[in-house]
Design an enzyme around this catalytic site. Structure first.
Site, PDB file in Angstrom:
ATOM      1  CG  ASP A 190     -58.193  -6.710  23.793  1.00 36.82           C
ATOM      2  OD1 ASP A 190     -58.562  -5.931  24.515  1.00 36.82           O
ATOM      3  OD2 ASP A 190     -58.797  -7.345  22.756  1.00 36.82           O
ATOM      4  CG  HIS A 201     -58.500  -4.848  14.355  1.00 36.21           C
ATOM      5  ND1 HIS A 201     -59.482  -4.416  13.677  1.00 36.21           N
ATOM      6  CD2 HIS A 201     -58.661  -4.627  15.721  1.00 36.21           C
ATOM      7  CE1 HIS A 201     -60.398  -3.887  14.318  1.00 36.21           C
ATOM      8  NE2 HIS A 201     -60.137  -3.914  15.807  1.00 36.21           N
TER       9      HIS A 201
HETATM   10  N1  CMC Z   1     -52.062 -14.969  15.524  1.00 32.55           N
HETATM   11  C1  CMC Z   1     -51.554 -16.018  14.441  1.00 32.55           C
HETATM   12  N2  CMC Z   1     -52.063 -15.586  13.179  1.00 32.55           N
HETATM   13  C2  CMC Z   1     -53.136 -15.001  13.134  1.00 32.55           C
HETATM   14  C3  CMC Z   1     -53.713 -14.070  14.202  1.00 32.55           C
HETATM   15  C4  CMC Z   1     -53.068 -14.109  15.369  1.00 32.55           C
HETATM   16  N3  CMC Z   1     -53.430 -13.450  16.250  1.00 32.55           N
HETATM   17  N4  CMC Z   1     -54.680 -13.135  13.579  1.00 32.55           N
HETATM   18  C5  CMC Z   1     -54.806 -13.532  12.405  1.00 32.55           C
HETATM   19  N5  CMC Z   1     -53.988 -14.562  12.091  1.00 32.55           N
HETATM   20  C6  CMC Z   1     -54.009 -15.209  10.512  1.00 32.55           C
HETATM   21  C7  CMC Z   1     -55.026 -16.195  10.289  1.00 32.55           C
HETATM   22  O1  CMC Z   1     -54.678 -17.427  10.804  1.00 32.55           O
HETATM   23  C8  CMC Z   1     -55.131 -15.758   8.873  1.00 32.55           C
HETATM   24  O2  CMC Z   1     -54.366 -16.698   8.193  1.00 32.55           O
HETATM   25  P1  CMC Z   1     -54.583 -17.271   6.701  1.00 32.55           P
HETATM   26  O3  CMC Z   1     -54.933 -16.024   5.806  1.00 32.55           O
HETATM   27  O4  CMC Z   1     -53.408 -17.800   6.346  1.00 32.55           O
HETATM   28  O5  CMC Z   1     -55.936 -18.183   7.069  1.00 32.55           O
HETATM   29  C9  CMC Z   1     -54.969 -14.445   8.469  1.00 32.55           C
HETATM   30  O6  CMC Z   1     -54.228 -13.852   9.835  1.00 32.55           O
HETATM   31  C10 CMC Z   1     -56.157 -13.641   8.616  1.00 32.55           C
HETATM   32  O7  CMC Z   1     -56.793 -13.809  10.007  1.00 32.55           O
HETATM   33  P2  CMC Z   1     -58.466 -13.876   9.976  1.00 32.55           P
HETATM   34  O8  CMC Z   1     -58.757 -14.863  11.155  1.00 32.55           O
HETATM   35  O9  CMC Z   1     -59.101 -14.323   8.716  1.00 32.55           O
HETATM   36  O10 CMC Z   1     -58.765 -12.354  10.349  1.00 32.55           O
HETATM   37  P3  CMC Z   1     -60.325 -11.838  11.010  1.00 32.55           P
HETATM   38  O11 CMC Z   1     -60.227 -10.374  10.671  1.00 32.55           O
HETATM   39  O12 CMC Z   1     -61.116 -12.713  10.700  1.00 32.55           O
HETATM   40  O13 CMC Z   1     -59.795 -11.899  12.351  1.00 32.55           O
HETATM   41  C11 CMC Z   1     -59.002 -11.257  14.527  1.00 32.55           C
HETATM   42  C12 CMC Z   1     -59.519 -10.783  13.312  1.00 32.55           C
HETATM   43  C13 CMC Z   1     -58.897 -10.199  15.524  1.00 32.55           C
HETATM   44  C14 CMC Z   1     -60.402 -12.012  15.326  1.00 32.55           C
HETATM   45  C15 CMC Z   1     -57.758 -12.320  14.790  1.00 32.55           C
HETATM   46  O14 CMC Z   1     -56.708 -11.360  14.082  1.00 32.55           O
HETATM   47  C16 CMC Z   1     -57.517 -12.980  15.902  1.00 32.55           C
HETATM   48  O15 CMC Z   1     -58.177 -13.895  16.282  1.00 32.55           O
HETATM   49  N6  CMC Z   1     -56.558 -12.299  16.782  1.00 32.55           N
HETATM   50  C17 CMC Z   1     -56.383 -12.993  18.348  1.00 32.55           C
HETATM   51  C18 CMC Z   1     -57.594 -12.196  18.830  1.00 32.55           C
HETATM   52  C19 CMC Z   1     -57.516 -10.983  19.492  1.00 32.55           C
HETATM   53  O16 CMC Z   1     -56.497 -10.407  19.968  1.00 32.55           O
HETATM   54  N7  CMC Z   1     -58.587 -10.434  19.465  1.00 32.55           N
HETATM   55  C20 CMC Z   1     -58.882  -8.927  19.898  1.00 32.55           C
HETATM   56  C21 CMC Z   1     -59.070  -8.185  18.519  1.00 32.55           C
HETATM   57  S1  CMC Z   1     -59.088  -6.382  19.127  1.00 32.55           S
HETATM   58  C22 CMC Z   1     -60.176  -5.910  20.089  1.00 32.55           C
HETATM   59  C23 CMC Z   1     -61.492  -6.168  19.931  1.00 32.55           C
HETATM   60  O17 CMC Z   1     -62.258  -6.578  19.028  1.00 32.55           O
HETATM   61  O18 CMC Z   1     -62.324  -6.432  21.023  1.00 32.55           O
END
Ligand code: CMC
Length: 431
Positions: free
Chosen positions: A366, A308
């Protein structure tokens, strides 16, 4: 130099300015950079809004380090234990918990708006039956501005309130109608003696040929999920609604844009993706393989329902939903539900893994919600629709708050341009 300012120095020109530091009631202070361009001629650059507060708001507060979520100051755990969804709707919209009579009147007002214009049913029939329900939702909610244009004067607070009530009241009716269209059953009319969630369950599962009784625990589970999904401050869909609304677009169009934004798998679409992922993993013996995929930089696979932007601790909503999973599966005599077992094991393994620990990746809202939706008989492609129904009040509350703000201006971000420099047009024959 004042303590409540931040000094910015442009080393290239030697110019310096002091910018005010503003404090909210909770959370990080913000540097007010609104004068930055005028006074220093530079812009800020923060594409994913990692360090940018896009507005001020009094609706919802998240402390991502502590895993804390407050609606209008009330902890989500207390609301989940004691409140009803409709009471939370009132709280988010009006800022205070309603007194008994206020709640009764509010329920009656919402009840009066549950029907949709009959012509909307014809509009719905235009969709192919196998359209994704979220695609139908975007269209149906957008179409409300064509059917209910008698309350679209956004400068009139009463019009804004009527539109808000209409949207909140009609969302379950529209969602259930999309579902019925999808499965080819007759669309059911709302029954206003039922509660908000009971009415939705009935409109989804009843048919005109049989009596339907709402199951109390199922209603309670839905009520809980809806409370947990009701708002989450400036997430992608709420920010989309605010940006759309900042141009003075009508509220139905704004909420339709919020639904479109929610649909993405990085946001509300994740609940659907979690279920698909668990089904693909299939068995506990495959978990390690999928964990390795999630950690592999060259593999686009992510553990859906994990991570998140704001929570760097357990999402408090996930804890509450996980507890509800036990209850609902027990009632369904399904306490050894294989998908739930798999999800629990996946969480356990991921949370011991250095990759997930070092990046503070915890289950989010989720991760477990789909297990409950599945137990309630809701098909996977309706999961994000459920989220959209619950989140409508959050979007509406943000839109109302913004429209009430006398300083509200059109949202218009700037950019760091890195395209071609000025050049002359080349005629076709010389290209
Ligand atoms: N699985 C594997 N690696 C992950 C995941 C994951 N679910 N989430 C983040 N990472 C890694 C990512 O690869 C990155 O690594 P690095 O720093 O080495 O590049 C690091 O953690 C930070 O991730 P980010 O994508 O830069 O973080 P963000 O804040 O931009 O994204 C997120 C947040 C929720 C989009 C992301 O964690 C994600 O894609 N999660 C899976 C999708 C999900 O469950 N979404 C629902 C979110 S909560 C409900 C809502 O918003 O509606």
């Amino acid at each position: 130099m004042s303590e409540n300012t931040v000094t910015i120095i442009n080393n290239a020109t030697g110019q310096q300015i002091e910018l005010p530091l503003r404090n909210g009631t909770e959370g990080a202070s913000v540097v007010d950079i609104s004068r930055l361009y005028r006074d220093l001629g530079v812009l800020t650059f923060d594409p994913g809004f990692f360090s940018t507060a896009s507005c001020h708001s009094a609706i919802t507060y998240i402390d991502g380090e502590k895993g804390m979520l407050l609606y209008r100051g009330y902890p989500i755990e207390q609301l989940a234990t004691h409140s009803s969804y409709i009471e939370v709707v009132y709280l988010l919209l009006y800022g205070e918990l309603p007194a008994a009579e206020e709640l009764r009147r509010f329920e009656a007002v919402i009840g009066r708006h549950t029907m949709i214009n009959e012509a909307m049913r014809d509009f719905l029939k235009g969709f192919h039956h196998d359209a994704h329900p979220m695609a139908m939702m975007v269209g149906m909610v957008g179409s409300l501005s064509a059917f209910y244009h008698d309350s679209l004067d956004i400068r009139d607070p009463r019009h804004r309130e009527i539109s808000a009530h209409r949207m909140i009241a009609k969302m379950p009716t529209i969602a259930a109608a999309c579902y019925k269209h999808h499965i080819g059953e007759p669309i059911m009319y709302p029954r206003n003696h039922l509660g908000y969630c009971g009415n939705l369950l009935r409109m989804m599962y009843a048919t005109p040929c049989e009596e339907y009784e709402v199951n109390a625990l199922e209603e309670q589970a839905l009520n809980l999920l809806f409370i947990l999904h009701a708002d989450h401050e400036q997430n992608a869909s709420a920010s989309t609604v605010r940006l759309a609304g900042s141009s003075q677009a009508n509220p139905f169009a704004c909420i339709a844009s919020g639904i479109a934004s929610l649909w993405g798998p990085a946001h509300g679409g994740a609940n659907e993706e979690v279920l698909k992922m668990l089904e693909e993993i299939g068995d506990v013996s495959n978990i390690e393989k999928y964990i390795a995929k999630a950690k592999d930089k060259d593999d686009p696979f992510r553990l859906m329902g994990f991570g998140h932007r704001v929570y760097k601790n357990y999402d408090p909503r996930a804890t509450i939903i996980r507890d509800m999973c036990y209850k609902i599966l027990e009632q369904k005599a399904d306490s050894s539900n294989p998908l739930f077992e798999l999800a629990l094991r996946l969480e356990e393994i991921a949370r011991k893994d250095d990759y997930f620990i070092s990046k503070n990746l915890y289950p989010n809202v989720d991760f477990y919600s789909g297990i409950i939706y599945r137990a309630l008989g809701i098909p996977v492609n309706m999961f994000t629709v459920m989220f959209a129904i619950a989140r409508t009040v959050g979007w509406v509350a943000h839109w109302m708050e913004m429209m009430d703000d006398p300083d509200q201006r059109i949202g218009r971000p700037r950019q760091l341009y890195d395209g071609a420099r000025l050049r002359d047009y080349v005629p076709l024959e010389r290209r």
